[in-house]
Design a protein around this motif. Structure first.
Motif, PDB file in Angstrom:
ATOM      1  N   LYS A  49      29.701  71.622  47.557  1.00 24.25           N
ATOM      2  CA  LYS A  49      29.890  73.047  47.001  1.00 24.25           C
ATOM      3  C   LYS A  49      31.344  73.591  47.030  1.00 24.25           C
ATOM      4  O   LYS A  49      32.273  73.047  47.903  1.00 24.25           O
ATOM      5  CB  LYS A  49      28.966  73.792  47.639  1.00 24.25           C
ATOM      6  N   GLY A  50      31.568  74.450  46.129  1.00 26.09           N
ATOM      7  CA  GLY A  50      32.819  75.080  46.110  1.00 26.09           C
ATOM      8  C   GLY A  50      33.263  76.092  47.236  1.00 26.09           C
ATOM      9  O   GLY A  50      34.407  76.426  47.502  1.00 26.09           O
ATOM     10  N   GLY A  51      32.204  76.552  47.924  1.00 27.14           N
ATOM     11  CA  GLY A  51      32.526  77.475  48.850  1.00 27.14           C
ATOM     12  C   GLY A  51      33.705  77.199  50.137  1.00 27.14           C
ATOM     13  O   GLY A  51      34.258  77.923  50.194  1.00 27.14           O
ATOM     14  N   VAL A  52      33.640  75.822  50.481  1.00 24.98           N
ATOM     15  CA  VAL A  52      34.495  75.442  51.342  1.00 24.98           C
ATOM     16  C   VAL A  52      35.987  75.548  50.783  1.00 24.98           C
ATOM     17  O   VAL A  52      36.789  76.157  51.675  1.00 24.98           O
ATOM     18  CB  VAL A  52      34.290  73.915  51.479  1.00 24.98           C
ATOM     19  N   ALA A  53      36.240  75.318  49.355  1.00 23.90           N
ATOM     20  CA  ALA A  53      37.532  75.437  48.936  1.00 23.90           C
ATOM     21  C   ALA A  53      37.984  76.715  48.652  1.00 23.90           C
ATOM     22  O   ALA A  53      39.032  77.039  49.125  1.00 23.90           O
ATOM     23  CB  ALA A  53      37.336  74.789  47.422  1.00 23.90           C
ATOM     24  N   VAL A  54      36.917  77.491  48.587  1.00 22.88           N
ATOM     25  CA  VAL A  54      37.238  78.978  48.353  1.00 22.88           C
ATOM     26  C   VAL A  54      37.543  79.644  49.548  1.00 22.88           C
ATOM     27  O   VAL A  54      38.852  80.407  49.734  1.00 22.88           O
ATOM     28  CB  VAL A  54      36.275  79.689  47.583  1.00 22.88           C
ATOM     29  N   ILE A  55      36.900  79.496  50.743  1.00 19.07           N
ATOM     30  CA  ILE A  55      37.244  80.192  51.927  1.00 19.07           C
ATOM     31  C   ILE A  55      38.451  79.564  52.541  1.00 19.07           C
ATOM     32  O   ILE A  55      39.262  80.254  53.142  1.00 19.07           O
ATOM     33  CB  ILE A  55      36.127  79.642  53.042  1.00 19.07           C
ATOM     34  N   ALA A  56      38.561  78.149  52.427  1.00 18.17           N
ATOM     35  CA  ALA A  56      39.801  77.582  53.039  1.00 18.17           C
ATOM     36  C   ALA A  56      41.212  78.165  52.200  1.00 18.17           C
ATOM     37  O   ALA A  56      42.137  78.253  53.008  1.00 18.17           O
ATOM     38  CB  ALA A  56      39.686  75.952  52.762  1.00 18.17           C
ATOM     39  N   LYS A  57      40.937  78.436  51.051  1.00 14.32           N
ATOM     40  CA  LYS A  57      42.172  78.786  49.953  1.00 14.32           C
ATOM     41  C   LYS A  57      42.581  80.450  50.522  1.00 14.32           C
ATOM     42  O   LYS A  57      43.485  80.482  50.796  1.00 14.32           O
ATOM     43  CB  LYS A  57      41.980  78.562  48.548  1.00 14.32           C
ATOM     44  N   MET A  58      41.389  81.198  50.741  1.00 16.54           N
ATOM     45  CA  MET A  58      41.598  82.505  51.012  1.00 16.54           C
ATOM     46  C   MET A  58      42.239  82.749  52.451  1.00 16.54           C
ATOM     47  O   MET A  58      42.786  83.476  52.830  1.00 16.54           O
ATOM     48  CB  MET A  58      40.273  83.384  50.792  1.00 16.54           C
ATOM     49  N   ALA A  59      41.585  82.036  53.428  1.00 13.53           N
ATOM     50  CA  ALA A  59      41.677  82.277  54.841  1.00 13.53           C
ATOM     51  C   ALA A  59      43.259  81.324  55.199  1.00 13.53           C
ATOM     52  O   ALA A  59      43.906  81.595  56.216  1.00 13.53           O
ATOM     53  CB  ALA A  59      40.679  81.759  55.593  1.00 13.53           C
ATOM     54  N   LYS A  60      43.510  80.472  54.166  1.00 12.99           N
ATOM     55  CA  LYS A  60      44.749  79.495  54.566  1.00 12.99           C
ATOM     56  C   LYS A  60      44.599  78.658  55.631  1.00 12.99           C
ATOM     57  O   LYS A  60      45.557  78.689  56.719  1.00 12.99           O
ATOM     58  CB  LYS A  60      46.020  80.325  54.445  1.00 12.99           C
ATOM     59  N   VAL A  61      43.467  78.120  55.637  1.00 17.47           N
ATOM     60  CA  VAL A  61      43.401  77.208  56.871  1.00 17.47           C
ATOM     61  C   VAL A  61      43.073  75.874  56.531  1.00 17.47           C
ATOM     62  O   VAL A  61      42.716  75.489  55.138  1.00 17.47           O
ATOM     63  CB  VAL A  61      42.052  77.503  57.782  1.00 17.47           C
TER      64      VAL A  61
END
Length: 244
Positions: free
Chosen positions: A124-136
């Motif tokens: 799912k795209g949730g991992v990508a979105v959170i990783a991008k927003m949190a810069k982790v």
């Protein structure tokens, strides 16, 4: 503190029950000072415990469907373990905003099973979105072992394999193409880690004398379990009232 106790307590119970866990490439796990998203295919009810134990002393939060919080005792446990409720049918902005905030402002990382359900491979795209927003970065791992409680109790071999951290800072846009690339990187690492475990040779079951220390610790384990249960019975209602 209670998070650490519960993690060690449940891991101890799994050791008492199975005692045949093997951890591979743990040197690849990111430093405890760096927050990250730990991702894995969700294959059993107990793989989160093995993930949390292997990455200690790092502490985590994780998503759990809101229905699991309806039971006051189980809900208390998973909340203290770092769970926060999500509505799978109608996910709101907090599904992304809350974990992003925790990753940015605390020393806790996030465990996610990007398939969204056990035995599924769709990322799912949730991992990508959170990783991008949190810069982790994204830390991939896989579990291989018994899929049933019976297999776990029969002490079938458990393998946890950790992969190469995934950096998605080079992906400028999380459009359909960007999300597909993140999914490809994660799935590629999952497949590689699964294949790597298949090459590892080792006994499927430990020697019979491995049961001896468990028999010695059986009574203390039962006492600790009872005390933990009694504490939960007392603490859960108090915690619910305080939250109100």
């Amino acid at each position: 503190m209670f998070y650490t106790y519960l993690r060690n307590f449940v891991t101890f119970l799994l050791w008492m029950l199975n005692g045949n866990a093997h951890y591979h490439n743990t040197e690849k796990i990111l430093d405890k000072t760096e927050n990250y998203i730990l991702v894995a295919p969700h294959r059993t009810w107990w793989d989160p415990v093995y993930l949390a134990f292997a990455t200690k002393p790092k502490e985590f939060i994780f998503m759990a469907k809101k229905e699991l919080f309806k039971n006051p005792f189980f809900g208390y446990w998973i909340e203290k373990c770092g769970a926060f409720p999500i509505d799978r049918e109608h996910p709101g902005p907090s599904t992304i905003k809350y974990p992003t905030k925790i990753l940015k402002t605390s020393n806790r990382s996030l465990i996610m099973f990007p398939s969204g359900s056990r035995h599924s491979k769709d990322v799912k795209g949730g991992v990508a979105v959170i990783a991008k927003m949190a810069k982790v970065r994204i830390m991939p791992a896989v579990y291989q072992g018994p899929m049933t409680f019976k297999g776990l109790a029969k002490r079938e071999r458990v393998d946890m394999n950790f992969g190469n951290p995934i950096d998605i800072s080079d992906i400028k846009k999380l459009d359909s193409e960007g999300l597909a690339e993140v999914a490809r990187r994660i799935e590629s690492e999952f497949d590689r880690l699964d294949a790597e475990i298949a090459t590892i040779k080792g006994p499927q079951k430990p020697m019979i004398f491995g049961y001896l220390p468990r028999l010695i610790l059986l009574i203390p384990a039962l006492v600790i379990t009872l005390l933990t249960f009694l504490f939960t019975v007392v603490a859960a209602p108090i915690h619910k009232k305080i939250k109100k």
